[in-house]
Design a protein around this motif. Structure first.
Motif, PDB file in Angstrom:
ATOM      1  N   ILE A 191       0.876  -1.292   0.360  1.00 26.56           N
ATOM      2  CA  ILE A 191       0.254   0.070   0.112  1.00 26.56           C
ATOM      3  C   ILE A 191       1.075   0.951   0.034  1.00 26.56           C
ATOM      4  O   ILE A 191       1.006   2.346  -0.535  1.00 26.56           O
ATOM      5  CB  ILE A 191      -0.836  -0.326   1.547  1.00 26.56           C
ATOM      6  CG1 ILE A 191      -1.751  -1.362   1.026  1.00 26.56           C
ATOM      7  CG2 ILE A 191      -1.874   2.134   1.380  1.00 26.56           C
ATOM      8  CD1 ILE A 191      -2.544  -1.287   2.487  1.00 26.56           C
ATOM      9  N   GLY A 192       2.446   1.389   0.526  1.00 29.52           N
ATOM     10  CA  GLY A 192       2.525   2.301   1.037  1.00 29.52           C
ATOM     11  C   GLY A 192       3.676   2.671  -0.546  1.00 29.52           C
ATOM     12  O   GLY A 192       3.666   3.732  -1.141  1.00 29.52           O
ATOM     13  N   VAL A 195       1.045   4.165  -3.153  1.00 27.34           N
ATOM     14  CA  VAL A 195       0.709   5.304  -2.160  1.00 27.34           C
ATOM     15  C   VAL A 195       1.566   6.249  -2.747  1.00 27.34           C
ATOM     16  O   VAL A 195       1.630   7.907  -3.290  1.00 27.34           O
ATOM     17  CB  VAL A 195       0.406   5.338  -1.032  1.00 27.34           C
ATOM     18  CG1 VAL A 195      -0.129   7.048  -0.268  1.00 27.34           C
ATOM     19  CG2 VAL A 195      -1.546   5.030  -1.046  1.00 27.34           C
ATOM     20  N   ALA A 196       3.622   6.007  -2.876  1.00 26.92           N
ATOM     21  CA  ALA A 196       3.552   7.082  -2.865  1.00 26.92           C
ATOM     22  C   ALA A 196       4.257   7.114  -4.899  1.00 26.92           C
ATOM     23  O   ALA A 196       4.430   8.272  -4.819  1.00 26.92           O
ATOM     24  CB  ALA A 196       5.500   6.317  -2.597  1.00 26.92           C
ATOM     25  N   ALA A 197       3.502   6.409  -5.317  1.00 29.02           N
ATOM     26  CA  ALA A 197       3.701   6.267  -7.177  1.00 29.02           C
ATOM     27  C   ALA A 197       2.258   7.220  -7.072  1.00 29.02           C
ATOM     28  O   ALA A 197       3.407   7.581  -8.577  1.00 29.02           O
ATOM     29  CB  ALA A 197       3.761   5.181  -7.266  1.00 29.02           C
ATOM     30  N   ILE A 198       1.378   7.194  -6.614  1.00 32.08           N
ATOM     31  CA  ILE A 198       1.017   7.767  -6.740  1.00 32.08           C
ATOM     32  C   ILE A 198       0.494   9.315  -6.759  1.00 32.08           C
ATOM     33  O   ILE A 198       0.098  10.222  -7.875  1.00 32.08           O
ATOM     34  CB  ILE A 198      -0.503   7.583  -5.968  1.00 32.08           C
ATOM     35  CG1 ILE A 198      -1.050   6.380  -6.513  1.00 32.08           C
ATOM     36  CG2 ILE A 198      -1.686   8.731  -5.931  1.00 32.08           C
ATOM     37  CD1 ILE A 198      -2.504   5.394  -5.749  1.00 32.08           C
ATOM     38  N   PHE A 199       1.095   9.577  -5.090  1.00 32.11           N
ATOM     39  CA  PHE A 199       2.069  10.563  -5.305  1.00 32.11           C
ATOM     40  C   PHE A 199       2.793  12.144  -6.307  1.00 32.11           C
ATOM     41  O   PHE A 199       2.592  12.494  -6.363  1.00 32.11           O
ATOM     42  CB  PHE A 199       2.560  11.192  -3.421  1.00 32.11           C
ATOM     43  CG  PHE A 199       1.396  11.166  -2.556  1.00 32.11           C
ATOM     44  CD1 PHE A 199       0.392  12.547  -2.364  1.00 32.11           C
ATOM     45  CD2 PHE A 199       1.767  10.466  -1.870  1.00 32.11           C
ATOM     46  CE1 PHE A 199      -0.395  12.856  -2.100  1.00 32.11           C
ATOM     47  CE2 PHE A 199      -0.335  10.585  -0.547  1.00 32.11           C
ATOM     48  CZ  PHE A 199      -0.327  11.906  -0.738  1.00 32.11           C
ATOM     49  N   ALA A 200       3.645  10.626  -6.821  1.00 32.96           N
ATOM     50  CA  ALA A 200       5.214  10.996  -7.874  1.00 32.96           C
ATOM     51  C   ALA A 200       4.261  11.445  -8.946  1.00 32.96           C
ATOM     52  O   ALA A 200       4.684  12.402  -9.429  1.00 32.96           O
ATOM     53  CB  ALA A 200       5.997   9.603  -7.860  1.00 32.96           C
ATOM     54  N   ASP A 201       3.072  10.774  -9.561  1.00 30.44           N
ATOM     55  CA  ASP A 201       2.137  11.317 -10.958  1.00 30.44           C
ATOM     56  C   ASP A 201       1.122  11.636 -10.483  1.00 30.44           C
ATOM     57  O   ASP A 201      -0.094  11.125 -10.869  1.00 30.44           O
ATOM     58  CB  ASP A 201       2.220   9.962 -11.597  1.00 30.44           C
ATOM     59  CG  ASP A 201       1.976   9.985 -12.904  1.00 30.44           C
ATOM     60  OD1 ASP A 201       1.374  11.013 -13.498  1.00 30.44           O
ATOM     61  OD2 ASP A 201       2.478   8.757 -13.647  1.00 30.44           O
ATOM     62  N   PRO A 202       0.240  12.763  -9.742  1.00 30.06           N
ATOM     63  CA  PRO A 202      -0.757  13.248  -9.961  1.00 30.06           C
ATOM     64  C   PRO A 202      -1.439  13.499 -11.402  1.00 30.06           C
ATOM     65  O   PRO A 202      -2.729  13.649 -11.106  1.00 30.06           O
ATOM     66  CB  PRO A 202      -0.678  14.581  -9.435  1.00 30.06           C
ATOM     67  CG  PRO A 202       1.241  15.006  -9.760  1.00 30.06           C
ATOM     68  CD  PRO A 202       1.864  13.537  -9.985  1.00 30.06           C
ATOM     69  N   ASP A 267      -6.974  -4.761 -10.642  1.00 32.77           N
ATOM     70  CA  ASP A 267      -6.268  -5.655 -11.206  1.00 32.77           C
ATOM     71  C   ASP A 267      -4.284  -5.687 -11.218  1.00 32.77           C
ATOM     72  O   ASP A 267      -3.726  -4.441 -11.445  1.00 32.77           O
ATOM     73  CB  ASP A 267      -5.709  -4.259 -12.668  1.00 32.77           C
ATOM     74  CG  ASP A 267      -5.048  -5.019 -14.525  1.00 32.77           C
ATOM     75  OD1 ASP A 267      -4.230  -5.816 -14.442  1.00 32.77           O
ATOM     76  OD2 ASP A 267      -6.014  -4.475 -15.574  1.00 32.77           O
ATOM     77  N   LEU A 268      -4.045  -7.317 -11.126  1.00 32.08           N
ATOM     78  CA  LEU A 268      -2.965  -6.968 -10.202  1.00 32.08           C
ATOM     79  C   LEU A 268      -1.860  -6.781 -11.561  1.00 32.08           C
ATOM     80  O   LEU A 268      -0.368  -6.252 -10.890  1.00 32.08           O
ATOM     81  CB  LEU A 268      -2.455  -8.567  -9.935  1.00 32.08           C
ATOM     82  CG  LEU A 268      -3.675  -9.287  -9.213  1.00 32.08           C
ATOM     83  CD1 LEU A 268      -3.337 -10.461  -8.310  1.00 32.08           C
ATOM     84  CD2 LEU A 268      -3.616  -7.932  -7.518  1.00 32.08           C
ATOM     85  N   ALA A 269      -1.969  -7.247 -12.687  1.00 28.80           N
ATOM     86  CA  ALA A 269      -1.215  -6.857 -13.908  1.00 28.80           C
ATOM     87  C   ALA A 269      -0.063  -5.399 -13.789  1.00 28.80           C
ATOM     88  O   ALA A 269       0.632  -5.175 -14.189  1.00 28.80           O
ATOM     89  CB  ALA A 269      -1.272  -7.177 -15.222  1.00 28.80           C
ATOM     90  N   ILE A 274       3.385  -0.972 -11.761  1.00 34.21           N
ATOM     91  CA  ILE A 274       3.168   0.196 -10.917  1.00 34.21           C
ATOM     92  C   ILE A 274       4.290   0.491  -9.553  1.00 34.21           C
ATOM     93  O   ILE A 274       4.979   1.334  -9.231  1.00 34.21           O
ATOM     94  CB  ILE A 274       1.698   1.469  -9.435  1.00 34.21           C
ATOM     95  CG1 ILE A 274       0.428   1.766 -11.066  1.00 34.21           C
ATOM     96  CG2 ILE A 274       1.835   1.871  -8.843  1.00 34.21           C
ATOM     97  CD1 ILE A 274      -0.624   1.418 -10.482  1.00 34.21           C
ATOM     98  N   ASN A 275       3.554  -0.656  -8.954  1.00 34.07           N
ATOM     99  CA  ASN A 275       4.942  -1.376  -7.951  1.00 34.07           C
ATOM    100  C   ASN A 275       5.548  -3.040  -8.093  1.00 34.07           C
ATOM    101  O   ASN A 275       4.920  -3.859  -8.063  1.00 34.07           O
ATOM    102  CB  ASN A 275       4.194  -1.416  -6.687  1.00 34.07           C
ATOM    103  CG  ASN A 275       4.581  -2.223  -5.220  1.00 34.07           C
ATOM    104  OD1 ASN A 275       6.013  -2.182  -5.817  1.00 34.07           O
ATOM    105  ND2 ASN A 275       3.808  -3.079  -4.433  1.00 34.07           N
TER     106      ASN A 275
END
Length: 308
Positions: A191-192, A195-202, A267-269, A274-275
């Motif tokens: 999860i962490g 979320v870090a990837a989400i903040f990096a690509d708004p 969607d695990l793929a 993303i991670n």
């Protein structure tokens, strides 16, 4: 690595999700701020030692939230819920109020991005379980905000499976699925990272609602994986009818698995893109989950999750 000088405010930083998000953001180079009830607690001290800026306060005090949100770039919002049991003493109405207050103060403070953590049970109408339906109410509020927002919907935590009361100490494991029925799980550390990837690509994730999981397992898979990890047989069975009849909370959760509300649709793929380090349940058991699993093999006790 992010070079953004404005911090991200993380709620629940001394807990599971918030702690995971905090560590992932620090690893990605973000400045991190945390609202903590007790800055002198060992968990708060560990955050401070890791470089997190601490702001004393609590979710029932909007002024402390405003102070913590001053000048932030982003906000990670997660709240305790009634489903976590009596330890937190939080009602469903409390959770909704806290989630909406955080969202509104994020707008008021000029935050550039709000990430709200919900649950994969949300979607498709009410579940009839307060601690899930409370999150649907917060989601609806978050979507209407005039700032970029992202909603994540984590699956059941892998960490939940090694709580006392599922029978691992007796060489068995009882859970919600039928032996051939699948259910998605998420490792909290994933999860962490997501979320870090989400903040990096708004731009990519702004406005998105993202189901989050790490792996999908059946009851038969759990039997094989627990047996492999324990080095001795661990048999799997769904909760018995007698257990479900005596525990309405477990019964409702089991019904939601059967209705595909808790089995997961991530969607695990796409999540692996993303991670790339997304954890399988096998790798989690062999790594960060190993200690808790070993302790569960020798820990008797009643299943306590959700007993508010």
């Amino acid at each position: 690595m992010s070079s953004h000088k404005q911090p991200i405010l993380v709620f629940g930083a001394t807990g599971q999700q918030g702690g995971s998000v905090t560590h992932a953001l620090l690893a990605a180079g973000w400045h991190v701020r945390a609202l903590v009830r007790d800055p002198g607690s060992p968990k708060s001290a560990a955050l401070r030692d890791a470089g997190v800026d601490l702001v004393p306060g609590n979710l029932a005090d909007p002024e402390s939230i405003r102070e913590a949100m001053r000048g932030v770039h982003g906000v990670f919002s997660v709240q305790p819920s009634s489903g976590q049991g009596a330890l937190y003493g939080v009602s469903d109405e409390d959770e909704v109020r806290y989630g909406i207050t955080i969202a509104d103060i994020a707008v008021e403070s000029g935050a550039g991005h709000l990430v709200y953590s919900s649950t994969n049970a949300v979607g498709g109408g009410p579940t009839g379980m307060g601690h899930f339906d409370s999150k649907a109410r917060i989601e609806a509020h978050v979507r209407a905000l005039p700032i970029p927002t992202t909603i994540i919907r984590p699956a059941a935590f892998m960490e939940m499976l090694v709580m006392p009361g599922f029978g691992l100490d007796e060489g068995r494991f009882n859970f919600f699925m039928r032996p051939d029925q699948s259910m998605q799980l998420v490792a909290v550390e994933d999860i962490g990272r997501i979320v870090a990837a989400i903040f990096a690509d708004p731009v990519r994730f702004g406005g998105a609602t993202l189901d989050v999981a790490s792996d999908s397992v059946t009851g038969q898979d759990l039997e094989a994986l627990f047996t492999e990890a324990a080095g001795r047989p661990v048999t799997y069975a769904r909760f018995t009818d007698d257990v479900l009849a005596s525990n309405p909370f477990l019964a409702k959760l089991t019904d939601l698995v059967d209705a595909a509300r808790l089995s997961g649709n991530a969607d695990l793929a796409a999540l692996r893109e993303i991670n790339p380090g997304l954890l399988s349940f096998r790798s989690w058991l062999a790594g960060s989950g190993r200690k808790a699993f070993t302790e569960a093999l020798g820990a008797s006790g009643a299943w306590s999750y959700g007993h508010a």
